[in-house]
Write a protein that holds these residues in place. Structure first.
Motif, PDB file in Angstrom:
ATOM      1  N   MET A  31       0.567  -1.641  -0.144  1.00  0.00           N
ATOM      2  CA  MET A  31      -0.117  -0.223   0.207  1.00  0.00           C
ATOM      3  C   MET A  31       1.167   1.321   0.056  1.00  0.00           C
ATOM      4  O   MET A  31       1.744   0.976   0.847  1.00  0.00           O
ATOM      5  N   SER A  32       0.120   1.614  -1.166  1.00  0.00           N
ATOM      6  CA  SER A  32       1.392   3.110  -1.202  1.00  0.00           C
ATOM      7  C   SER A  32       0.903   4.377   0.091  1.00  0.00           C
ATOM      8  O   SER A  32       0.054   3.992   0.673  1.00  0.00           O
ATOM      9  N   VAL A  82       5.737   4.360 -14.545  1.00  0.00           N
ATOM     10  CA  VAL A  82       6.581   4.625 -12.836  1.00  0.00           C
ATOM     11  C   VAL A  82       6.261   2.492 -12.109  1.00  0.00           C
ATOM     12  O   VAL A  82       4.988   2.209 -11.496  1.00  0.00           O
ATOM     13  N   SER A  83       7.511   3.031 -12.127  1.00  0.00           N
ATOM     14  CA  SER A  83       7.865   0.689 -11.793  1.00  0.00           C
ATOM     15  C   SER A  83       5.824   0.159 -11.921  1.00  0.00           C
ATOM     16  O   SER A  83       4.717   0.085 -11.307  1.00  0.00           O
ATOM     17  N   SER A 109       7.693   3.448  -4.511  1.00  0.00           N
ATOM     18  CA  SER A 109       6.964   4.053  -5.037  1.00  0.00           C
ATOM     19  C   SER A 109       7.970   5.428  -5.035  1.00  0.00           C
ATOM     20  O   SER A 109       7.860   6.657  -3.904  1.00  0.00           O
ATOM     21  N   PRO A 110       8.573   5.485  -6.104  1.00  0.00           N
ATOM     22  CA  PRO A 110       9.793   6.335  -6.073  1.00  0.00           C
ATOM     23  C   PRO A 110       9.139   7.736  -6.031  1.00  0.00           C
ATOM     24  O   PRO A 110       9.265   9.436  -5.422  1.00  0.00           O
ATOM     25  N   ASN A 111       7.472   7.913  -6.447  1.00  0.00           N
ATOM     26  CA  ASN A 111       6.486   9.039  -6.776  1.00  0.00           C
ATOM     27  C   ASN A 111       6.152  10.069  -4.656  1.00  0.00           C
ATOM     28  O   ASN A 111       6.518  10.943  -4.781  1.00  0.00           O
ATOM     29  N   ALA A 112       7.050   8.709  -3.979  1.00  0.00           N
ATOM     30  CA  ALA A 112       6.294   9.057  -2.373  1.00  0.00           C
ATOM     31  C   ALA A 112       7.471   8.816  -2.586  1.00  0.00           C
ATOM     32  O   ALA A 112       8.056   9.652  -0.248  1.00  0.00           O
ATOM     33  N   ASP A 113       8.836   7.570  -2.100  1.00  0.00           N
ATOM     34  CA  ASP A 113      10.072   7.988  -1.369  1.00  0.00           C
ATOM     35  C   ASP A 113      10.284   8.502  -1.980  1.00  0.00           C
ATOM     36  O   ASP A 113      11.556   9.197  -0.958  1.00  0.00           O
TER      37      ASP A 113
END
Length: 310
Positions: free
Chosen positions: A1-2, A160-161, A289-293
């Motif tokens: 889960m993001s 993305v991923s 989740s690179p957009n969040a990490d």
């Protein structure tokens, strides 16, 4: 889960329901399109908030970013018992309808629902504005389907991923457990089961204090349609490899991921990028989740790709 850093839109961003010919979709809209407009599609069990830390740096780079909850995701309505409206082709048509509404200027500022009563997918005057499309994980599969359906609508595609076909066997097992649970438990009961299975460090360590002891994540989970989760889970486990079809379009593609990923292994993403002759970015220190990490590094990589297209 993001797990987004926050659920509060950044300064200057607007949260509203985008009215389209196929219904309303909750969005977060930021920036101005000096260089272009980007539609961002979240992944399985995710939401528009997964991109919340990208809006400010991408706005500063000259891009308008519109992150959307898909049909039946979080704050976008959708049937809770019927999986038919969540077929991949239907979700792809939703994406085209969202582009139509954005091209027509239906941004919720006038209080209208933005619907013109047509399906919007074939109007010739809407082919003038072309959009960048970005999909994370499951959202990448939907994005690919939309591009294959109407390639002339897009300036580029960023995955993305999101891999070439079905998810890894270990993730298929997890998805099957979730789909099975949804047949015998309600959403609140499934949430409690998920939290009980999470490692202690996942339960506490990655959330900031603003998430109020995971209440934002719980609220998002309860907002999802069980039918949407079931249909998306099935698609993740059964998706066929359509890389050759996508490569034949000669559309600029960007394959971006973290340096590790248990949903689609990174070497598989590397190979997909080669097959697509795509731009490839690996965000160090990030996982699925690179957009969040690593949002700043991710935003810089995205803007650099789009800038390079001219």
């Amino acid at each position: 889960m993001s797990r987004p850093f926050t659920f509060v839109p950044p300064s200057g961003a607007r949260a509203y329901h985008l009215g389209t010919a196929r219904g309303e979709f909750a969005v977060i809209d930021a920036g101005s399109p000096a260089k272009g407009t980007v539609l961002l599609l979240p992944g399985f069990t995710g939401s528009k908030e997964d991109f919340i830390s990208l809006h400010e740096p991408l706005a500063a780079a000259g891009y308008r970013t519109v992150a959307v909850d898909g049909r039946g995701q979080y704050e976008s309505p959708g049937p809770r018992d019927d999986e038919t409206p969540y077929a991949q082709g239907e979700l792809a048509l939703d994406v085209l309808a969202q582009l139509d509404a954005l091209a027509d200027g239906h941004d919720g500022s006038d209080g209208s629902d933005g619907s013109d009563g047509s399906d919007g997918s074939n109007r010739s005057d809407r082919s003038v504005e072309r959009f960048h499309l970005l999909g994370h994980s499951f959202g990448g599969q939907v994005a690919r389907a939309a591009v294959l359906l109407a390639p002339a609508r897009f300036r580029s595609l960023t995955l993305v991923s999101s891999g070439p076909a079905e998810i890894s066997p270990s993730q298929q097992q997890r998805v099957k457990l979730l789909r099975d649970a949804l047949t015998v438990m309600d959403m609140a009961q499934v949430w409690e089961a998920i939290r009980a299975l999470d490692p202690p460090e996942d339960a506490e360590g990655e959330l900031d204090a603003g998430l109020d002891d995971q209440q934002d994540l719980r609220r998002r989970w309860l907002g999802n349609s069980p039918a949407q989760l079931g249909a998306a889970g099935r698609q993740l486990c059964e998706e066929s490899d359509r890389v050759a079809e996508l490569a034949a379009l000669r559309l600029p593609v960007h394959v971006l991921s973290g340096e590790s990923d248990d949903t689609w292994p990174v070497p598989l993403l590397d190979d997909m990028a080669v097959r697509l002759e795509a731009h490839r970015t690996i965000i160090h220190g990030a996982e699925h989740s690179p957009n969040a990490d690593r949002p700043l590094e991710t935003a810089q990589a995205l803007a650099a790709f789009w800038d390079g297209l001219g």
